[in-house]
Design an enzyme around this catalytic site. Structure first.
Site, short mmCIF file in Angstrom:
data_model
loop_
_atom_site.label_atom_id
_atom_site.label_comp_id
_atom_site.label_asym_id
_atom_site.label_seq_id
_atom_site.Cartn_x
_atom_site.Cartn_y
_atom_site.Cartn_z
N TYR A 104 -9.37 88.64 -20.65
CA TYR A 104 -8.48 88.46 -19.53
C TYR A 104 -7.81 86.99 -19.62
O TYR A 104 -6.77 86.63 -19.25
CB TYR A 104 -9.18 88.82 -17.93
N ASN A 128 -2.49 99.84 -14.69
CA ASN A 128 -1.63 100.28 -15.88
C ASN A 128 -1.34 101.86 -15.73
O ASN A 128 -2.55 102.62 -15.77
CB ASN A 128 -2.47 99.84 -16.95
N CYS A 136 -5.43 98.72 -22.38
CA CYS A 136 -6.11 98.02 -21.20
C CYS A 136 -7.47 97.80 -21.89
O CYS A 136 -8.22 96.98 -21.28
CB CYS A 136 -5.75 98.21 -20.01
N HIS A 137 -8.02 98.98 -22.36
CA HIS A 137 -9.44 98.96 -23.00
C HIS A 137 -9.78 97.93 -23.77
O HIS A 137 -11.11 97.56 -23.87
CB HIS A 137 -9.94 100.23 -23.18
N GLU A 165 -13.42 102.04 -32.21
CA GLU A 165 -12.63 101.07 -32.58
C GLU A 165 -13.32 100.03 -33.49
O GLU A 165 -12.88 98.90 -34.08
CB GLU A 165 -11.60 100.49 -31.82
#
Length: 179
Positions: A104, A128, A136-137, A165
């Site tokens: 952030y 979002n 946003c994750h 990921e």
């Protein structure tokens, strides 16, 4: 306004669109009726329909949840009327690729704001309308900690998506994630 509910390897997603732009997206819920209910609450006048014109996006989401690297940066979205700051945050976050994470505070800094704006970045992430399409994750708390996540499944859903990921948030590094 149209909406479609579809199955992925992680559950049922829902997507809403109009005039060639995605207006809403719901991350996987365990049951089809939960995904449908969520998109109907967000868009009560949307007509459930086949994914005419957005079938490629639905297929890309299914590939994502099957563990294939996917890029949604070119998907046209209609975010309604976010604040100028939120729109800048969303634009920045859309540039994060598969397996790339930030914090952030780093987003705030990249936008020319001070560290106090990290909370405003978090508020933008919490509102979002198209999570995953605006990833946003991939935004973590200070030091790489998981941070919050308001989508279905909360922090566990965020952790699973990041793990797919290859990103392991700091507090999760010592623990195996249940899939």
């Amino acid at each position: 306004m149209r909406a479609h509910v579809f199955e992925t390897a992680h559950g049922f997603c829902a997507i809403a669109w109009q005039e060639g732009a995605i207006t809403g997206f719901r991350l996987p819920a365990p049951h089809e009726d939960q995904a449908a209910g969520a998109i109907r609450r967000q868009f009560p006048h949307a007509e459930l329909d086949a994914p005419t014109g957005i079938a490629e996006i639905v297929a890309a989401v299914q590939r994502y949840f099957a563990g294939e690297p996917s890029d949604f940066a070119s998907v046209v979205v209609d975010l309604g009327d976010p604040s100028d700051f939120a729109a800048r945050v969303y634009g920045h976050i859309r540039g994060l690729a598969w397996g790339e994470a930030t914090t952030y505070g780093a987003v705030a800094s990249a936008l020319g704001a001070g560290p106090e704006a990290a909370r405003a970045v978090g508020r933008a992430m919490a509102t979002n309308p198209v999570p995953l399409l605006i990833p946003c994750h991939r935004v973590l708390a200070a030091g790489g900690a998981l941070g919050g996540f308001t989508a279905p499944g909360g922090g566990e859903a965020k952790a699973r998506m990041l793990a797919m990921e290859g990103v392991v948030p700091r507090e999760r590094a010592q623990h195996a994630l249940p899939f």
